[in-house]
Design an enzyme around this catalytic site. Structure first.
Site, mmCIF file in Angstrom:
data_model
loop_
_atom_site.group_PDB
_atom_site.id
_atom_site.type_symbol
_atom_site.label_atom_id
_atom_site.label_comp_id
_atom_site.label_asym_id
_atom_site.label_seq_id
_atom_site.Cartn_x
_atom_site.Cartn_y
_atom_site.Cartn_z
ATOM 1 N N THR A 68 0.846 -1.178 0.000
ATOM 2 C CA THR A 68 0.000 0.000 0.000
ATOM 3 C C THR A 68 0.883 1.229 0.000
ATOM 4 O OG1 THR A 68 -1.671 -1.098 1.319
ATOM 5 C CG2 THR A 68 -1.784 1.272 1.250
ATOM 6 N N LYS A 110 -8.540 1.258 -1.545
ATOM 7 C CA LYS A 110 -7.968 1.589 -0.242
ATOM 8 C C LYS A 110 -8.414 2.955 0.249
ATOM 9 C CE LYS A 110 -4.061 -1.187 -1.605
ATOM 10 N NZ LYS A 110 -2.671 -1.188 -2.013
ATOM 11 N N GLY A 128 -7.950 7.011 3.711
ATOM 12 C CA GLY A 128 -7.186 5.946 3.083
ATOM 13 C C GLY A 128 -6.517 5.136 4.164
ATOM 14 N N THR A 150 4.164 -1.292 -4.745
ATOM 15 C CA THR A 150 3.258 -0.252 -5.223
ATOM 16 C C THR A 150 3.104 -0.405 -6.726
ATOM 17 O OG1 THR A 150 4.045 1.258 -3.502
ATOM 18 C CG2 THR A 150 2.913 2.261 -5.358
#
Length: 193
Positions: free
Chosen positions: A22, A54, A66, A183
């Protein structure tokens, strides 16, 4: 094994530590605030999902959130935070402090592993399970596996471009995706003007 610890708990903690994937970034600039996140969820070195959501809107779009961390934990915390926002609808900092207090002191909630970024028209906050509610001086929040890269990219873009907040977030997250293996380029962005 620690006293009062079930045999499987140590193994479960090891699994949770291997979950990555994340990057959440929020930038406040020029009368608007944007929050964005990539979509990748990984387990160890394997990508489980490329387009995970998210981010969440709350208070009919007046607050945006988030998360980084365990998904089930974050969804539980989002529900709790939404309750706090309904109690204090015009006061994001108060709702955040109340969530952090409950998260830190509740026997079950304090086991949850996540970090939340929450923004509204006036405030940008990072909320943790150890009782922290932090509002950055520069209006930039970055967290998750690619957080340091996203923070550096966003600060450089704010200092050296005239991009609006959503474009700073998008560009910084794409830069991060080129560096951080946890990511990806599947970026979602929400904005309050």
């Amino acid at each position: 094994m620690k006293r009062n610890e079930r045999p499987g708990k140590k193994r479960l903690r090891g699994i949770v530590e291997k979950l990555h994937g994340t990057t959440v970034l929020s930038v406040r600039r020029g009368g608007s605030v944007a929050i964005g996140a990539d979509g990748q969820v990984t387990f160890g070195e394997t990508v489980l999902k490329a387009k995970s959501a998210k981010l969440r809107t709350m208070l009919d779009g007046k607050a945006l959130c988030g998360f980084a961390g365990a998904t089930a934990d974050a969804l539980t915390l989002f529900s709790k935070f939404e309750e706090k926002l309904k109690q204090y609808p015009a006061n994001l900092p108060r709702a955040a402090v109340e969530l952090a207090r409950e998260w830190r002191t509740d026997k079950i909630l304090r086991q949850l592993e996540a970090v939340i970024a929450a923004v509204d028209a006036e405030h940008s906050l990072m909320i943790t399970g150890v009782g922290d509610v932090v509002e950055p001086d520069d209006g930039i929040i970055a967290m998750g596996s690619g957080g340091p890269y996203a923070l550096a990219a966003a600060r450089a873009l704010v200092a050296h471009t005239d991009l609006e907040s959503a474009e700073v977030v998008r560009t910084a997250l794409h830069i991060t995706a080129d560096i951080d293996i946890y990511t990806n380029h599947e970026v979602e962005i929400l904005e309050i003007r």
